[in-house]
Enzyme design. Sequence first.
Site, short mmCIF file in Angstrom:
data_model
loop_
_atom_site.label_atom_id
_atom_site.label_comp_id
_atom_site.label_asym_id
_atom_site.label_seq_id
_atom_site.Cartn_x
_atom_site.Cartn_y
_atom_site.Cartn_z
N TYR A 31 0.82 -1.21 0.00
CA TYR A 31 0.00 0.00 0.00
C TYR A 31 0.85 1.26 0.00
O TYR A 31 2.06 1.20 0.17
CB TYR A 31 -0.94 0.00 1.22
CG TYR A 31 -0.27 0.33 2.54
CD1 TYR A 31 0.54 -0.60 3.17
CD2 TYR A 31 -0.41 1.58 3.12
CE1 TYR A 31 1.18 -0.30 4.37
CE2 TYR A 31 0.22 1.90 4.33
CZ TYR A 31 1.00 0.95 4.94
OH TYR A 31 1.64 1.26 6.12
N GLU A 177 12.96 2.59 13.77
CA GLU A 177 12.02 3.62 13.31
C GLU A 177 10.83 3.63 14.24
O GLU A 177 10.78 2.89 15.23
CB GLU A 177 11.61 3.35 11.86
CG GLU A 177 10.89 2.01 11.67
CD GLU A 177 10.44 1.75 10.24
OE1 GLU A 177 10.30 2.70 9.45
OE2 GLU A 177 10.21 0.57 9.92
N LEU A 201 11.30 1.22 6.77
CA LEU A 201 10.70 1.68 5.52
C LEU A 201 11.45 2.96 5.13
O LEU A 201 11.60 3.87 5.97
CB LEU A 201 9.21 1.99 5.73
CG LEU A 201 8.52 2.40 4.44
CD1 LEU A 201 8.27 1.18 3.56
CD2 LEU A 201 7.22 3.12 4.72
N1 PMP Z 1 8.02 3.84 8.70
C1 PMP Z 1 6.87 3.17 8.76
C2 PMP Z 1 6.85 1.83 9.43
C3 PMP Z 1 5.69 3.71 8.22
O1 PMP Z 1 4.53 3.04 8.27
C4 PMP Z 1 5.74 4.99 7.63
C5 PMP Z 1 4.50 5.63 7.09
N2 PMP Z 1 4.16 5.10 5.86
C6 PMP Z 1 6.98 5.66 7.56
C7 PMP Z 1 8.10 5.05 8.11
C8 PMP Z 1 7.11 7.00 6.91
O2 PMP Z 1 7.00 6.88 5.51
P1 PMP Z 1 6.46 8.06 4.60
O3 PMP Z 1 7.32 9.25 4.90
O4 PMP Z 1 6.66 7.58 3.21
O5 PMP Z 1 5.05 8.31 4.97
#
Ligand code: PMP
Length: 283
Positions: A31, A177, A201
């Site tokens: 997603y 994270e 991520l």
């Molecule tokens: N880490 C995780 C586990 C997340 O779910 C998210 C949010 N999607 C992020 C980091 C931050 O990613 P983004 O800046 O692409 O929203």
Amino acid sequence: MIILKNNQLVQREEAIIDMEDRGFQFGDGVYEVIRIYEGKFFLMNEHLERLQYSLTETGIEFDIKKGKLAEQLEDLAEKNQIDDGAIYIQITRGIAPRSHPYPTEAIPTLMAYPIPISRPIKLQESGAKVILEEDVRWLRCDIKSLNLLGNVMAKQTAKEAEAFEAILYRNPEHVTEGSSTNVFIVKDGKVITHPANNFILNGITRRYIHHLSNQLGITFEEDVFSVDELLNADEVFLASTTSEVMPVTQIDDYTIGNGEPGSISRKLLDEFFKHVDTDQIRV
Ligand code: PMP
């Protein structure tokens, strides 16, 4: 609400998911959440490229470039009159009789719809309280998979502690994270965040912060840091599509810095909005 289901715009009532959709049964899908500011998608290409990465890594055969997903999402946002909000998109491996191996005949199911979001301005001004939790998730956190139970459980623990987020660590030497955010520390003027590997991520906002740091002449380093370094940092902040830059002022019972959002976190947050309406940014 109007939903994009496969290639059609339908009413929510018509967007029915089959009980043997593998997303429903196995969490077998991926997603994205893409932010819309003032009616315009923010960093759409980066999100779609990451979606393609997640699809490729999970072996879901779906070629985003072949279709017209970007235009369809623009259309979806317009039909739902989204000015300030976000679009959630998920693609699952499709429908097949329940069995673990990848089915050979399934056609991926795509679903996209608007989710209401507003800027967390108050918390950005005061700074957020967070908690520390052990990272018990799998070792492919680089894939934006629908399997979010580890993240969901950590966020629930944070909620019960009246905290905004749970910052995760594999062991005391290795902070990874947040449950839905990337984590940054500031030490001696440098911004440090976990390397983009299988433990996290690679957030689109994280990449945007790298870009903003370069623009501002702030040193940006990718390095693993410990719980101790986190608690003793000059500043800590989180970043994600929905929380943008979120200063952290308290972790469990520890106060970060002087208990107020730090100057580099604030600078990055100020800079964030100087560029959100620029079509040309690529991070
Ligand atoms: N880490 C995780 C586990 C997340 O779910 C998210 C949010 N999607 C992020 C980091 C931050 O990613 P983004 O800046 O692409 O929203």
